[in-house]
Design a protein around this motif. Structure first.
Motif, PDB file in Angstrom:
ATOM      1  N   ALA A  13     -34.662 -24.839  39.972  1.00  0.00           N
ATOM      2  CA  ALA A  13     -33.501 -23.856  39.329  1.00  0.00           C
ATOM      3  C   ALA A  13     -34.346 -25.342  37.821  1.00  0.00           C
ATOM      4  CB  ALA A  13     -32.362 -24.170  38.804  1.00  0.00           C
ATOM      5  N   PRO A  14     -34.610 -24.618  36.358  1.00  0.00           N
ATOM      6  CA  PRO A  14     -35.255 -25.501  35.691  1.00  0.00           C
ATOM      7  C   PRO A  14     -33.731 -26.440  35.539  1.00  0.00           C
ATOM      8  CG  PRO A  14     -36.034 -23.163  35.523  1.00  0.00           C
ATOM      9  CD  PRO A  14     -35.473 -23.098  36.410  1.00  0.00           C
ATOM     10  N   ILE A  15     -33.775 -28.149  34.720  1.00  0.00           N
ATOM     11  CA  ILE A  15     -32.614 -28.162  34.112  1.00  0.00           C
ATOM     12  C   ILE A  15     -32.381 -28.653  33.048  1.00  0.00           C
ATOM     13  CG2 ILE A  15     -31.696 -30.440  33.851  1.00  0.00           C
ATOM     14  CD1 ILE A  15     -33.381 -31.534  36.465  1.00  0.00           C
ATOM     15  N   PRO A  16     -31.315 -28.045  32.287  1.00  0.00           N
ATOM     16  CA  PRO A  16     -31.358 -27.651  30.917  1.00  0.00           C
ATOM     17  C   PRO A  16     -31.802 -28.891  30.198  1.00  0.00           C
ATOM     18  CG  PRO A  16     -30.198 -26.624  32.000  1.00  0.00           C
ATOM     19  CD  PRO A  16     -30.491 -27.264  32.294  1.00  0.00           C
ATOM     20  N   LEU A  17     -32.195 -29.242  28.835  1.00  0.00           N
ATOM     21  CA  LEU A  17     -32.790 -30.493  28.339  1.00  0.00           C
ATOM     22  C   LEU A  17     -31.375 -30.989  27.964  1.00  0.00           C
ATOM     23  CD1 LEU A  17     -34.691 -31.959  27.032  1.00  0.00           C
ATOM     24  CD2 LEU A  17     -34.713 -30.709  24.713  1.00  0.00           C
ATOM     25  N   SER A  18     -30.327 -30.543  27.364  1.00  0.00           N
ATOM     26  CA  SER A  18     -28.901 -31.725  27.060  1.00  0.00           C
ATOM     27  C   SER A  18     -28.631 -32.149  28.812  1.00  0.00           C
ATOM     28  CB  SER A  18     -27.939 -30.898  26.766  1.00  0.00           C
ATOM     29  OG  SER A  18     -27.916 -29.683  27.346  1.00  0.00           O
ATOM     30  N   GLU A  19     -28.969 -31.140  29.423  1.00  0.00           N
ATOM     31  CA  GLU A  19     -28.675 -32.226  30.724  1.00  0.00           C
ATOM     32  C   GLU A  19     -29.656 -32.700  31.104  1.00  0.00           C
ATOM     33  OE1 GLU A  19     -27.238 -33.124  34.544  1.00  0.00           O
ATOM     34  OE2 GLU A  19     -25.743 -31.579  32.660  1.00  0.00           O
ATOM     35  N   ARG A  20     -30.995 -33.053  31.166  1.00  0.00           N
ATOM     36  CA  ARG A  20     -31.656 -33.686  31.351  1.00  0.00           C
ATOM     37  C   ARG A  20     -31.174 -35.452  30.795  1.00  0.00           C
ATOM     38  NH1 ARG A  20     -35.755 -29.991  31.186  1.00  0.00           N
ATOM     39  NH2 ARG A  20     -37.105 -31.053  29.501  1.00  0.00           N
ATOM     40  N   ALA A  21     -31.268 -35.016  29.377  1.00  0.00           N
ATOM     41  CA  ALA A  21     -30.767 -36.075  28.458  1.00  0.00           C
ATOM     42  C   ALA A  21     -29.428 -37.339  28.383  1.00  0.00           C
ATOM     43  CB  ALA A  21     -30.850 -35.148  26.876  1.00  0.00           C
ATOM     44  N   ARG A  22     -29.080 -36.599  29.306  1.00  0.00           N
ATOM     45  CA  ARG A  22     -27.491 -37.002  29.379  1.00  0.00           C
ATOM     46  C   ARG A  22     -27.417 -37.826  30.484  1.00  0.00           C
ATOM     47  NH1 ARG A  22     -23.408 -36.118  32.661  1.00  0.00           N
ATOM     48  NH2 ARG A  22     -24.314 -34.340  33.600  1.00  0.00           N
ATOM     49  N   ARG A  23     -28.361 -37.275  31.595  1.00  0.00           N
ATOM     50  CA  ARG A  23     -28.495 -37.861  32.933  1.00  0.00           C
ATOM     51  C   ARG A  23     -29.507 -39.058  32.890  1.00  0.00           C
ATOM     52  NH1 ARG A  23     -30.463 -33.417  37.113  1.00  0.00           N
ATOM     53  NH2 ARG A  23     -28.689 -32.278  37.408  1.00  0.00           N
ATOM     54  N   GLY A  24     -30.340 -39.386  31.833  1.00  0.00           N
ATOM     55  CA  GLY A  24     -31.167 -40.615  32.124  1.00  0.00           C
ATOM     56  C   GLY A  24     -30.573 -41.377  30.088  1.00  0.00           C
ATOM     57  N   SER A  25     -29.567 -40.637  29.421  1.00  0.00           N
ATOM     58  CA  SER A  25     -28.759 -41.005  28.943  1.00  0.00           C
ATOM     59  C   SER A  25     -27.371 -42.376  29.092  1.00  0.00           C
ATOM     60  CB  SER A  25     -28.898 -41.211  27.029  1.00  0.00           C
ATOM     61  OG  SER A  25     -28.163 -39.930  27.505  1.00  0.00           O
ATOM     62  N   GLY A  26     -26.920 -41.842  30.343  1.00  0.00           N
ATOM     63  CA  GLY A  26     -26.163 -42.193  30.207  1.00  0.00           C
ATOM     64  C   GLY A  26     -24.433 -41.490  29.152  1.00  0.00           C
ATOM     65  N   CYS A  27     -24.989 -40.544  28.602  1.00  0.00           N
ATOM     66  CA  CYS A  27     -24.318 -40.302  27.331  1.00  0.00           C
ATOM     67  C   CYS A  27     -23.564 -38.489  27.623  1.00  0.00           C
ATOM     68  CB  CYS A  27     -24.555 -39.991  26.085  1.00  0.00           C
ATOM     69  SG  CYS A  27     -25.033 -41.677  25.786  1.00  0.00           S
ATOM     70  N   SER A  28     -22.033 -38.400  27.358  1.00  0.00           N
ATOM     71  CA  SER A  28     -22.253 -37.497  27.490  1.00  0.00           C
ATOM     72  C   SER A  28     -22.671 -36.471  26.660  1.00  0.00           C
ATOM     73  CB  SER A  28     -20.722 -37.020  27.630  1.00  0.00           C
ATOM     74  OG  SER A  28     -20.377 -37.634  25.932  1.00  0.00           O
ATOM     75  N   ASP A  29     -22.428 -34.626  26.962  1.00  0.00           N
ATOM     76  CA  ASP A  29     -23.605 -34.022  25.474  1.00  0.00           C
ATOM     77  C   ASP A  29     -22.347 -33.940  24.853  1.00  0.00           C
ATOM     78  OD1 ASP A  29     -24.344 -32.500  28.166  1.00  0.00           O
ATOM     79  OD2 ASP A  29     -23.021 -31.160  28.254  1.00  0.00           O
ATOM     80  N   ALA A  30     -21.026 -34.206  24.215  1.00  0.00           N
ATOM     81  CA  ALA A  30     -20.634 -34.651  22.535  1.00  0.00           C
ATOM     82  C   ALA A  30     -21.195 -35.856  22.662  1.00  0.00           C
ATOM     83  CB  ALA A  30     -18.727 -34.652  23.265  1.00  0.00           C
ATOM     84  N   GLU A  31     -21.518 -36.271  23.265  1.00  0.00           N
ATOM     85  CA  GLU A  31     -21.965 -37.768  22.502  1.00  0.00           C
ATOM     86  C   GLU A  31     -23.272 -37.327  22.620  1.00  0.00           C
ATOM     87  OE1 GLU A  31     -20.134 -40.995  24.911  1.00  0.00           O
ATOM     88  OE2 GLU A  31     -21.173 -40.074  26.171  1.00  0.00           O
ATOM     89  N   ILE A  32     -23.719 -36.779  23.097  1.00  0.00           N
ATOM     90  CA  ILE A  32     -25.758 -36.772  22.428  1.00  0.00           C
ATOM     91  C   ILE A  32     -25.931 -35.476  21.534  1.00  0.00           C
ATOM     92  CG2 ILE A  32     -28.292 -35.161  23.338  1.00  0.00           C
ATOM     93  CD1 ILE A  32     -27.412 -36.144  26.109  1.00  0.00           C
TER      94      ILE A  32
END
Length: 107
Positions: A13-32
């Motif tokens: 299953a494709p990972i949504p862009l926001s989830e990929r960014a959050r995983r790599g950054s250590g930031c929450s979706d709200a922080e992103i």
């Protein structure tokens, strides 16, 4: 939801862009989301002097070598972007084209 080809480790299953960014950054979706809003504000602030100075070639000079030019519009746009970023995210260092590094990187 934006998604491209990367998939989750055990599936297809494709990972949504926001989830990929959050995983790599250590930031929450709200922080992103907050950082993206700041990035948009900085881009809009930088666009203002470019619009105002469009078509005016005053203040063109070479920087560092033949053919490497910088204009007053370049400098004004960068200053507006850096000012917006410094006010909103002073803890995040920035590497800019004209000014170089602003702030200290934590490695």
């Amino acid at each position: 939801m934006i998604s491209t080809s990367p998939t989750d480790p055990g599936g297809t299953a494709p990972i949504p862009l926001s989830e990929r960014a959050r995983r790599g950054s250590g930031c929450s979706d709200a922080e992103i989301a907050s950082l993206l809003a700041v990035a948009r504000q900085a881009a809009e602030a930088g666009a203002e002097p470019l619009r105002r100075m469009f078509g005016k070639l005053d203040g063109v000079r070479e920087k560092g070598g033949a053919g490497n030019l910088v204009t007053e519009a370049d400098l004004a746009a960068e200053a507006a972007v850096l000012d917006t970023l410094a006010r909103a995210t002073p803890e995040i260092p920035v590497l800019s084209e004209e000014s170089g590094q602003i702030g200290r990187a934590h490695v």
